[in-house]
Design a protein around this motif. Sequence first.
Motif, PDB file in Angstrom:
ATOM      1  N   LEU A   1       0.819  -1.136   0.018  1.00  0.00           N
ATOM      2  CA  LEU A   1      -0.054  -0.132  -0.083  1.00  0.00           C
ATOM      3  C   LEU A   1       0.840   1.301   0.029  1.00  0.00           C
ATOM      4  CD1 LEU A   1      -2.921   1.122   0.156  1.00  0.00           C
ATOM      5  CD2 LEU A   1      -2.823   0.919   2.683  1.00  0.00           C
ATOM      6  N   VAL A   2       1.901   1.258   0.709  1.00  0.00           N
ATOM      7  CA  VAL A   2       2.972   2.345   0.702  1.00  0.00           C
ATOM      8  C   VAL A   2       3.431   2.438  -0.619  1.00  0.00           C
ATOM      9  CG1 VAL A   2       5.190   3.336   1.629  1.00  0.00           C
ATOM     10  CG2 VAL A   2       3.563   1.903   3.043  1.00  0.00           C
ATOM     11  N   ILE A   3       3.690   1.596  -1.513  1.00  0.00           N
ATOM     12  CA  ILE A   3       4.203   1.729  -2.745  1.00  0.00           C
ATOM     13  C   ILE A   3       3.216   2.396  -3.619  1.00  0.00           C
ATOM     14  CG2 ILE A   3       5.231   0.432  -4.752  1.00  0.00           C
ATOM     15  CD1 ILE A   3       6.390  -1.448  -2.775  1.00  0.00           C
ATOM     16  N   ASP A   4       1.702   1.668  -3.400  1.00  0.00           N
ATOM     17  CA  ASP A   4       0.786   2.087  -4.197  1.00  0.00           C
ATOM     18  C   ASP A   4       0.437   3.493  -4.069  1.00  0.00           C
ATOM     19  OD1 ASP A   4      -1.548   1.356  -6.102  1.00  0.00           O
ATOM     20  OD2 ASP A   4      -2.733   1.797  -4.351  1.00  0.00           O
ATOM     21  N   LYS A   5       0.605   4.043  -3.006  1.00  0.00           N
ATOM     22  CA  LYS A   5       0.215   5.212  -2.650  1.00  0.00           C
ATOM     23  C   LYS A   5       1.241   6.446  -2.436  1.00  0.00           C
ATOM     24  CE  LYS A   5      -4.108   3.869  -1.983  1.00  0.00           C
ATOM     25  NZ  LYS A   5      -5.157   4.399  -3.054  1.00  0.00           N
ATOM     26  N   LYS A   6       2.434   6.064  -3.054  1.00  0.00           N
ATOM     27  CA  LYS A   6       3.585   7.026  -2.928  1.00  0.00           C
ATOM     28  C   LYS A   6       3.162   8.392  -3.293  1.00  0.00           C
ATOM     29  CE  LYS A   6       5.504   5.132  -6.989  1.00  0.00           C
ATOM     30  NZ  LYS A   6       6.888   4.418  -7.584  1.00  0.00           N
ATOM     31  N   LYS A   7       2.454   8.611  -4.585  1.00  0.00           N
ATOM     32  CA  LYS A   7       1.997   9.665  -4.945  1.00  0.00           C
ATOM     33  C   LYS A   7       1.090  10.635  -3.704  1.00  0.00           C
ATOM     34  CE  LYS A   7       2.519   9.121  -9.698  1.00  0.00           C
ATOM     35  NZ  LYS A   7       1.757   9.238 -11.062  1.00  0.00           N
ATOM     36  N   ASP A   8       0.131  10.094  -3.280  1.00  0.00           N
ATOM     37  CA  ASP A   8      -0.554  10.531  -2.058  1.00  0.00           C
ATOM     38  C   ASP A   8       0.313  10.860  -0.917  1.00  0.00           C
ATOM     39  OD1 ASP A   8      -2.502   9.726  -3.725  1.00  0.00           O
ATOM     40  OD2 ASP A   8      -3.581   8.196  -2.507  1.00  0.00           O
ATOM     41  N   ILE A   9       1.160  10.224  -0.664  1.00  0.00           N
ATOM     42  CA  ILE A   9       2.114  10.541   0.578  1.00  0.00           C
ATOM     43  C   ILE A   9       3.051  11.712   0.064  1.00  0.00           C
ATOM     44  CG2 ILE A   9       4.247   9.674   1.833  1.00  0.00           C
ATOM     45  CD1 ILE A   9       3.140   6.735   1.186  1.00  0.00           C
ATOM     46  N   ALA A  10       3.407  11.928  -0.868  1.00  0.00           N
ATOM     47  CA  ALA A  10       4.321  12.950  -1.483  1.00  0.00           C
ATOM     48  C   ALA A  10       3.326  14.295  -1.250  1.00  0.00           C
ATOM     49  CB  ALA A  10       4.728  12.829  -2.986  1.00  0.00           C
ATOM     50  N   ILE A  11       2.015  14.226  -1.882  1.00  0.00           N
ATOM     51  CA  ILE A  11       1.240  15.401  -1.898  1.00  0.00           C
ATOM     52  C   ILE A  11       0.894  15.860  -0.494  1.00  0.00           C
ATOM     53  CG2 ILE A  11      -1.219  15.910  -2.394  1.00  0.00           C
ATOM     54  CD1 ILE A  11      -1.068  14.246  -4.909  1.00  0.00           C
ATOM     55  N   LEU A  12       0.688  14.660   0.392  1.00  0.00           N
ATOM     56  CA  LEU A  12       0.281  15.143   1.772  1.00  0.00           C
ATOM     57  C   LEU A  12       1.424  15.692   2.496  1.00  0.00           C
ATOM     58  CD1 LEU A  12      -1.606  11.890   2.879  1.00  0.00           C
ATOM     59  CD2 LEU A  12      -2.502  14.114   2.808  1.00  0.00           C
TER      60      LEU A  12
END
Length: 407
Positions: free
Chosen positions: A298-309
């Motif tokens: 999930l961390v790999i899948d949501k890396k763009k979301d993490i970067a935006i946050l």
Amino acid sequence: MNVPFLIAKRYFFSRKKRNIISIISNIAMIGVAVGSMALIIVLSVFNGLEDLIREIYSSFDPDLKVSAAEGKSFETDTEFMNRIRRMPGVAVVSEVIEDNALLRYNDRQMVVKLKGVSENFFQQNEIDSAVVEGHNQLTVNNTYYALVGRGVQYQLSIRPSNQFVPLQFLYPRNVKFNPLNPEASFNSQSVLAGGVFAIERQYDESYVFVPLNFAEELLEYGSRRTSLEIKVEDGYNIENVQQSLQQLLGERFNVQNSDEQHTSLLRAVKVEKLFVFITFAFILLIASLNIFFSLSMLVIDKKKDIAILASMGATAKTISNIFLFEGALVAFIGATYGLTLGMLVCNLQQTYGLVSMGMATSVIDSYPVKMEVEDFVFTGVAIIVITLLVSIRPARKAAAMSVTENI
């Protein structure tokens, strides 16, 4: 508003098309549910077995038992007995002489536990309700009778209805053995079989009850006794009476309650329960590894979301908490289903006895279960600890992710 929890909940309940991450999460949830359900069921069975042991022995054991701290017998006299009888909370004091003896009946013989008891013995236990043949009276019109265990009866083919063949007890005398006259080295006394009791295999296959005077003469004990069995008066706390008796009698005597009379057996059950808990905790840990894999993916899948946050000002702790909450949701929902199903199965077993013990018993036919709040608490704590252990690594990895490389 708890932002990390809201985001974690959004990820968990996402309506997007199912993918490998959600499949692994569901597998992890099912694993936690099955593990927690099995743990509750097994722990409840051990609780039930512990209570079953107490129930089995309650008809045989006194509330308190006084025995010698050293040796197998102790001297008694009128003053000594009166001191115990006058103790507040003491309702009945039964004198006991117990030792091994050889029992002969017709052409058969075996070594038994001979237990001589005073007349008030049956006032403080339920052995009379366990009599399956004959009667439990040990003295009738100055005639002595014996109450034998069902296993002893089968072994020697004893028939209480046959009043012409008595039980013959032999006990070695404290004299030098004479090879020319070996019978002179043994005391021998006979008594009629009055009844047969059935309590539990350990007792049924070895114990024979006789009047105290009969045992005193056969074993040559005189005023010595192997134990005193005490019934505590209604309204008194057994532990308080036990402490008072121990202070009165001193270190020369042991005063044991019902559990302490079977310390080794009850301790064995508790130790087995502990090892079962540890074993199932490891099984839960293995099942929870799927949480680790699903969070890592999930961390790999949501890396763009993490970067935006992160670019919007989210701290590393906030991002880490998102994935910790995600793992907690998987474990919490799985544990809730598991504990609920475990409680349901235990209730069904208590009500309908679905699983039989597979052996004949006079006490219970199916596996006993008893649910305790402590088991649910310990299981919940174990799941929390395991979830934190497997979620920390992916959460830290998400918090350390580079913003510039993933935006």
